[in-house]
Design an enzyme around this catalytic site. Structure first.
Site, PDB file in Angstrom:
ATOM      1  N   CYS A   1      -2.390   5.754   8.630  1.00 40.56           N
ATOM      2  CA  CYS A   1      -2.240   5.734  10.095  1.00 40.56           C
ATOM      3  C   CYS A   1      -1.005   6.493  10.556  1.00 40.56           C
ATOM      4  O   CYS A   1      -0.876   6.863  11.703  1.00 40.56           O
ATOM      5  CB  CYS A   1      -2.192   4.301  10.624  1.00 40.56           C
ATOM      6  SG  CYS A   1      -2.294   3.020   9.417  1.00 40.56           S
TER       7      CYS A   1
ATOM      8  N   ASN B   1       0.798  -1.228   0.000  1.00 42.42           N
ATOM      9  CA  ASN B   1       0.000   0.000   0.000  1.00 42.42           C
ATOM     10  C   ASN B   1       0.831   1.278   0.000  1.00 42.42           C
ATOM     11  O   ASN B   1       0.333   2.355  -0.284  1.00 42.42           O
ATOM     12  CB  ASN B   1      -0.952   0.013   1.210  1.00 42.42           C
ATOM     13  CG  ASN B   1      -0.224  -0.145   2.524  1.00 42.42           C
ATOM     14  OD1 ASN B   1       0.518  -1.107   2.725  1.00 42.42           O
ATOM     15  ND2 ASN B   1      -0.410   0.795   3.428  1.00 42.42           N
TER      16      ASN B   1
ATOM     17  N   GLN C   1      -5.192  -3.858  -1.548  1.00 42.12           N
ATOM     18  CA  GLN C   1      -4.896  -2.849  -2.568  1.00 42.12           C
ATOM     19  C   GLN C   1      -5.071  -3.382  -3.993  1.00 42.12           C
ATOM     20  O   GLN C   1      -4.894  -2.626  -4.949  1.00 42.12           O
ATOM     21  CB  GLN C   1      -3.473  -2.297  -2.389  1.00 42.12           C
ATOM     22  CG  GLN C   1      -3.273  -1.522  -1.099  1.00 42.12           C
ATOM     23  CD  GLN C   1      -4.021  -0.183  -1.064  1.00 42.12           C
ATOM     24  OE1 GLN C   1      -4.449   0.347  -2.084  1.00 42.12           O
ATOM     25  NE2 GLN C   1      -4.170   0.376   0.132  1.00 42.12           N
TER      26      GLN C   1
ATOM     27  N   SER D   1     -11.493  -4.836   1.302  1.00 40.93           N
ATOM     28  CA  SER D   1     -12.067  -3.709   2.035  1.00 40.93           C
ATOM     29  C   SER D   1     -12.744  -2.775   1.033  1.00 40.93           C
ATOM     30  O   SER D   1     -12.099  -2.246   0.127  1.00 40.93           O
ATOM     31  CB  SER D   1     -10.941  -2.977   2.770  1.00 40.93           C
ATOM     32  OG  SER D   1     -11.454  -1.854   3.440  1.00 40.93           O
ATOM     33  N   ALA D   2     -14.055  -2.580   1.192  1.00 38.14           N
ATOM     34  CA  ALA D   2     -14.852  -1.865   0.178  1.00 38.14           C
ATOM     35  C   ALA D   2     -14.391  -0.431  -0.069  1.00 38.14           C
ATOM     36  O   ALA D   2     -14.462   0.064  -1.192  1.00 38.14           O
ATOM     37  CB  ALA D   2     -16.320  -1.873   0.588  1.00 38.14           C
TER      38      ALA D   2
HETATM   39  N1  PLP Z   1      -4.236  -3.874   4.480  1.00 33.96           N
HETATM   40  C1  PLP Z   1      -3.814  -2.963   3.607  1.00 33.96           C
HETATM   41  C2  PLP Z   1      -2.759  -3.327   2.618  1.00 33.96           C
HETATM   42  C3  PLP Z   1      -4.357  -1.673   3.607  1.00 33.96           C
HETATM   43  O1  PLP Z   1      -3.913  -0.765   2.721  1.00 33.96           O
HETATM   44  C4  PLP Z   1      -5.364  -1.367   4.557  1.00 33.96           C
HETATM   45  C5  PLP Z   1      -5.917   0.000   4.635  1.00 33.96           C
HETATM   46  O2  PLP Z   1      -5.209   0.967   4.744  1.00 33.96           O
HETATM   47  C6  PLP Z   1      -5.777  -2.357   5.445  1.00 33.96           C
HETATM   48  C7  PLP Z   1      -5.185  -3.600   5.380  1.00 33.96           C
HETATM   49  C8  PLP Z   1      -6.834  -2.091   6.467  1.00 33.96           C
HETATM   50  O3  PLP Z   1      -8.106  -2.048   5.852  1.00 33.96           O
HETATM   51  P1  PLP Z   1      -9.395  -1.479   6.594  1.00 33.96           P
HETATM   52  O4  PLP Z   1      -9.349   0.007   6.453  1.00 33.96           O
HETATM   53  O5  PLP Z   1     -10.559  -2.081   5.860  1.00 33.96           O
HETATM   54  O6  PLP Z   1      -9.351  -1.955   7.992  1.00 33.96           O
END
Ligand code: PLP
Length: 375
Positions: free
Chosen positions: A327, A151, A179, A199-200
């Site tokens: 984050c 990501n 991603q 993740s939508a």
């Molecule tokens: N994994 C990856 C590679 C992500 O980019 C993200 C979101 O930033 C997540 C997990 C977490 O997803 P969610 O926002 O649905 O908890």
């Protein structure tokens, strides 16, 4: 003020058709899906239709999809369960995984003393496949947890290779596909993957909904207890409108993926040319020819004293962009991903992660470049 959104790896704007679908569900399908009356059954039908459509778009079975609140929850469910229920004793991952995987594994290691191994990362951001092939050989039940598209830097895992390595060594394979889902038309039935997640909100759907794929035949255990929803794996009344919205968003994304991809590829190329012309010395992270189309990460040839303020200055001009994962975007500390692959002296310089969607334009790039010239 002009607003330019270039942070689509953090989240994406929702498609109008998705809002329409969700509004219709909120208005008309209000029953509790667990209720046995007609109004409840309508809600249950909506969920099951969405499950079938989502599964079809991914080349898997509807029964293999478990709806969750998002990918963080889905990753937690899978990793916790692999260790607590399936008896996994060793986990191989990398230091450039998302914190939803890394932090979960670190906690599991502390609590349950699992063996946690990190496959090394090559300077271009790829994982060291030869090392992985050696690490995976073990008498103990091993789980490999590697993300498909990073990501922060957009490197793409060779799914075929990793799933093959795992299969040959009887290791389980979990892939964080957040991603990539919605960006490519996947047929996951082609690979030996045991678990993946989506993740939508990363593909123009609503926030607060996602799913875990759990290969048929593997029985996990719940991490949230209560009712029998989602085969007892995820208690709590289902978010029907969110699930329907996720289904719609995936359908649109998959249907139009080629046009979207081509548009974004030209944006990415345009940005690279502009940076090379106007900011000689820009360092691109990874190989921009092979990283995914929607993510590009680069270090600007600016003095390190610009690092703490760059994002704020861009924000003041209406440009939404980040340095890495959402984050940690408020931090001046280099991201854990860049720290793995970027040389120490470059790490202090300001980097940007630009992540595109189909809604971006060439004018957005021009505006970013002109603004960067003025900071
Ligand atoms: N994994 C990856 C590679 C992500 O980019 C993200 C979101 O930033 C997540 C997990 C977490 O997803 P969610 O926002 O649905 O908890």
């Amino acid at each position: 003020m002009k607003l330019v959104y270039l942070d689509n790896a953090a989240t994406t704007p929702i498609y109008p058709e998705v809002i329409q679908e969700m509004t219709s569900v909120l208005t008309n399908i209000y029953g509790n899906p667990s209720a046995t009356h007609q109004i409840g059954r309508n809600a249950k039908d909506k969920i099951e239709t969405s499950r079938k459509n989502i599964a079809k778009n991914l080349g898997v079975l509807a029964q293999e999809i478990i709806f969750t609140s998002g990918a963080t929850e889905a990753n937690n469910l899978i990793l916790n369960s692999c260790i607590k229920k399936l008896g996994v004793k060793r986990v191989i991952t990398s230091k450039i995984e998302h914190h939803a995987v890394l932090h979960t594994l670190e906690i599991l290691q502390k609590e349950l003393q699992i063996e946690l191994l990190f496959v090394s990362i090559l300077p271009n951001g790829d994982i060291n496949y030869t090392e992985l092939s050696n690490l995976v050989i073990s008498e103990k039940l091993t789980l490999v947890s590697l993300m498909q598209i990073n990501n922060e830097i957009g490197t793409i895992l060779n799914l075929e290779k990793v799933s093959q390595i795992c299969k040959e060594n009887n290791a389980l394979f979990h892939c964080d596909t957040v991603q990539s889902i919605g960006k490519f038309p996947f047929d996951f039935s082609l690979y030996a993957i045991d678990f993946f997640v989506g993740s939508a909100h990363k593909f123009h759907g609503p926030k607060g909904v996602g799913f875990a794929y759990i290969k048929k035949g593997i029985v996990l255990q719940a991490q949230i207890f209560g009712g029998e929803q989602e085969k007892g794996l995820r208690a709590g009344t289902e978010s029907v409108h969110n699930i329907a919205g996720m289904d719609k968003a995936l359908e649109i994304s998959v249907l139009n993926h080629l046009d979207i991809k081509n548009h974004i590829i030209s944006l990415k190329k345009y940005l690279i040319t502009k940076l090379e012309t106007d900011f000689a010395g820009t360092i691109f992270i990874g190989n921009t020819e092979t990283t995914t189309h929607s993510i590009i990460n680069f270090i600007l040839p600016f003095h390190e004293n610009k690092t703490p303020f760059l994002l704020f200055q861009l924000d003041l001009k209406g440009i939404a962009v980040s340095r890495g994962s959402a984050c940690q975007s408020g931090s001046v500390k280099p991201s854990h991903v860049l720290a793995e692959i970027v040389e120490e002296n470059n790490l202090k310089k300001p980097n940007l992660r630009v992540s595109f969607s189909q809604f971006n334009t060439f004018t957005d790039i021009d505006y970013l470049i002109e603004t960067l010239k003025s900071v």
